[in-house]
Design an enzyme around this catalytic site. Sequence first.
Site, PDB file in Angstrom:
ATOM      1  N   LYS A  54      10.511  -9.755  -4.925  1.00 11.26           N
ATOM      2  CA  LYS A  54      10.859  -8.594  -5.747  1.00 11.26           C
ATOM      3  C   LYS A  54      10.777  -7.310  -4.906  1.00 11.26           C
ATOM      4  CE  LYS A  54       8.031  -6.131  -7.573  1.00 11.26           C
ATOM      5  NZ  LYS A  54       6.935  -5.352  -8.125  1.00 11.26           N
TER       6      LYS A  54
ATOM      7  N   THR B 254       4.851   0.071  -8.084  1.00  4.59           N
ATOM      8  CA  THR B 254       5.917  -0.053  -7.098  1.00  4.59           C
ATOM      9  C   THR B 254       7.196  -0.344  -7.867  1.00  4.59           C
ATOM     10  OG1 THR B 254       4.352  -0.946  -5.504  1.00  4.59           O
ATOM     11  CG2 THR B 254       6.685  -1.357  -5.083  1.00  4.59           C
TER      12      THR B 254
ATOM     13  N   LYS C  31       6.525   3.837  -0.305  1.00  2.77           N
ATOM     14  CA  LYS C  31       5.853   2.592  -0.713  1.00  2.77           C
ATOM     15  C   LYS C  31       6.783   1.395  -0.499  1.00  2.77           C
ATOM     16  CE  LYS C  31       3.214  -0.401  -2.894  1.00  2.77           C
ATOM     17  NZ  LYS C  31       2.195  -1.125  -2.141  1.00  2.77           N
TER      18      LYS C  31
END
Lengths: 293, 293, 293, 293
Positions: free
Chosen positions: B238, B93, B169
């Site tokens: 994050k 990711t 994603k």
Amino acid sequence: MRIGFIGLGAMGAGMAAQLLAAGHEVTVWNRSPEAAKALEAKGARVAATPADAARGEVVHSMLANDAAVREVIENGGVLDAMPRGSVHVNHATISIALAQELIAAHAERGIGYVAAPVFGRPEVAAAGNLNIVVSGDPAAVQRVQPLLDTLGQKVWPLGDDPIRAHILKIAGNFMIATAIESMAEASALTRSYGVSAGDFLEVMTGSLFASPIFKTYGGLIAEERYAPAGFKMSLGFKDVGLARSAAEAKRVPMPFASVVHDNLLEAMAAGDGDLDWSALARVAAGRAHLKDR
Amino acid sequence: MRIGFIGLGAMGAGMAAQLLAAGHEVTVWNRSPEAAKALEAKGARVAATPADAARGEVVHSMLANDAAVREVIENGGVLDAMPRGSVHVNHATISIALAQELIAAHAERGIGYVAAPVFGRPEVAAAGNLNIVVSGDPAAVQRVQPLLDTLGQKVWPLGDDPIRAHILKIAGNFMIATAIESMAEASALTRSYGVSAGDFLEVMTGSLFASPIFKTYGGLIAEERYAPAGFKMSLGFKDVGLARSAAEAKRVPMPFASVVHDNLLEAMAAGDGDLDWSALARVAAGRAHLKDR
Amino acid sequence: MRIGFIGLGAMGAGMAAQLLAAGHEVTVWNRSPEAAKALEAKGARVAATPADAARGEVVHSMLANDAAVREVIENGGVLDAMPRGSVHVNHATISIALAQELIAAHAERGIGYVAAPVFGRPEVAAAGNLNIVVSGDPAAVQRVQPLLDTLGQKVWPLGDDPIRAHILKIAGNFMIATAIESMAEASALTRSYGVSAGDFLEVMTGSLFASPIFKTYGGLIAEERYAPAGFKMSLGFKDVGLARSAAEAKRVPMPFASVVHDNLLEAMAAGDGDLDWSALARVAAGRAHLKDR
Amino acid sequence: MRIGFIGLGAMGAGMAAQLLAAGHEVTVWNRSPEAAKALEAKGARVAATPADAARGEVVHSMLANDAAVREVIENGGVLDAMPRGSVHVNHATISIALAQELIAAHAERGIGYVAAPVFGRPEVAAAGNLNIVVSGDPAAVQRVQPLLDTLGQKVWPLGDDPIRAHILKIAGNFMIATAIESMAEASALTRSYGVSAGDFLEVMTGSLFASPIFKTYGGLIAEERYAPAGFKMSLGFKDVGLARSAAEAKRVPMPFASVVHDNLLEAMAAGDGDLDWSALARVAAGRAHLKDR
């Protein structure tokens, strides 16, 4: 059983029909008489006044909002007409403040009060497949349990205090609003990178988010099918308002509720109050000016 | 097939094991050698450097974040070691900005770049039951399709542009964050009226929200089981940051992302950065001072 | 002039004293009689009931909130006691909904209604230095102009419609709330880098933000002097609520109002409802856990 | 004194002119040479490269953002050209991360680093009436004090650590952004009740909010005079981003910053990035669809 049913909107009509189909003797009342006529054809007795519908062992009501409940149940003579020992099953999504009033008013008159808000859209109600959350005096709940089983695919017992079912319904509707807003923002993001809402939401609602709420509203967002509304912006605004009021009373900050409140308000300012509340996706996309790209 | 696999964290280790079990010849590399040792016992060849793991037809990488991908793939010699015509399958990711860099760097060297981020927690990866979203050059995707089929219960094809799988994603993880925050706020509300998070979330995740994400995180919230973390606050922060950066680049306002950003920051300020990100429920409850009531 | 003055709280007492000092014949009423006693010593006549204070040419009222205005003015007999042709000067900060009710009720009885909300804290009121915004029927405003000039250092005329002064007051109080929140967040930021709120706010309120509001509240924040409250959190919450209700009625999204609402709610949940609303700085600092660093 | 001045934008040009007028020997450099030409006429020496402007006792720089500072000061040879013992006065609004880099880079070379960000718009700079916040090594600050006194109506000393002045400037600009947003929302509210932004803001900025920031931006909002921009949306977005990054690094949640971030982003999505940032009022009004009423 001899039952009264008050409030034959999109939801109530289907519910009353289920009770008739189960063989109960149902007396119905509705503000506009057309809906009652349709049920008469299915075997219902039609009452001239709310109070007339309130003479059986159990009275169900499915009214639109606090104002309607106040007018019909409190001021419309229903409580005064109900026999001591009978039970009122309230299916409406109402404020905690009104619920507290109702609890007191029923207790005073010796009438049982069962809170039984429902989750599901009209077609689900008509099929007897609602999810029903129920709380109230155990004896009263027990008496109406067969009726609830008729109306719902699943009845969730929540204990003695009617407030419990009411707050759960309010919190649940808040969760639905946030599910829509989440898909609205996320698909605005993917669209800005060339991935359509349809492509994106097909993946999400086919995997990690494979649940009725996400499938239903994800489909509406993917097709931008906001009219006719299954559930209007303005009703969603009212329901988020119920969560906000309940939270305010207990001093619970809910920043997601604030965001949804602001966005629904923006939609209504734009004249979109009658669209389905999945049109929150239009607000998110409009803010990013996706159409102009 | 001769495969390299780089990055054997909680996710990567299970994925590499699946590829081994499917009969592939897998050369693995990991920063800390213990994880590689464990796979050696299952038949993997262990590489001394990332570049050594990059000499097969296909290289998979499953690294933690942008910094790790930059260090290992861009600066660690992987791209230079990969033969022209081979394919790199990136499961990480990462930011859209880094994805764009990678696409250019692979094209320059004649290496195929397939974006294949995965949804699922470690136990899902180990069972080969991931949901994998995939996009990239069709020929390259076709070559690695059997490998992806081994890793995932379902592979979602998203077209030619690797950015598409990456943004999906990112948007998907944003939706997970909002699902947690929604349950956090809603259960703070119900708790303030005496309905436990467990009672409330059992109903919601057993009906309208009956999907893996809500069941998993709803369960953690109900039991306040925030450690050990399946996915840490700091990682969630994050990931929400990736959504925010991607949105900023395309000028897409996302107010829910702002709320979640602020709340995760608050949790980290409280020293809770290593808890599971379902501990957003602790932030919501703390703000309402539910413990003091 | 013969004047009635209803409501002798921290603000009203000082205002009534100014009118006495200017030579007017003032009959006062207050719920708790002590405040009236103090003014009797300055020459006021003390009325036994609100209606008794309502027999002069002009009646001023300075009541705490909608509920007090409803109870004293609408239900307490004031309107019924006022002679046709007399004028009511309402200094309270009230909702737009109540203002609309009052306008109608006064018109019905042939009583002039002048909206004259004030900006200023108690010591400012006592010194006759308020800022007063005024709107209403021009003839009525003209009659009370000398009284307003006595009470304020500056009277801002806003036209014929009483709603104009009321909405301006509500919007003004919203701006004050945001000024506090802005200093709260900004000084949490500087503190995290070792610059005290005092050092930071001295610069800002001595330069670009050199205005009464920022100096007053900046000083309180710098010294963390939140008790005794000049203006309580809970009152601030009420006032931000007035802005939110007014905005909702006209479909005006106000995201800053949502943030302040949530933060005041958090303060009240923490038991800080009786602190000065400048303690929003404590909420911001608490969220960043500055004390624990 | 022999001075270098690097960066002659709208702000820097006026500042350099002030230093010339005070009798200093000033060597200037600017990326586009026209601005330097104009100062040559006032007695400046024009340098061919940034490094050429960096040979005096003191070098001032007034560059637009992190990227410009990195390119000109760090990579453009300025630091290498400055003699040991000379002092660099950095007037730019930069990130805390870059400030930390600069502090280390100066220390390494034995050059003094004085952080001296300024508050004020171009006309204020040209008149020598800036507010300047200053921090750094006391000896270095003392040497440049007369120069700062020339540039500013007021110099605010903040201690030894250059970070102090930088964070104060960042927090101050955040406060300006919130002041604009506050007026934007509040005047959207009053406008929905028929009170123009001009009428409303005249009262507020003439009383409780009578400070330069509110008067300046209140005036722009009242007249909807958003072009030409005194300070562009896109620059405001950058500055709010500096606050957000600094806050993130220290784990300080700032919900107002999140709101302003989202709203500036919306303005830029609408193509309004080159308008003055007071056009946040257009965002607030647009969201309420005030124009369509």
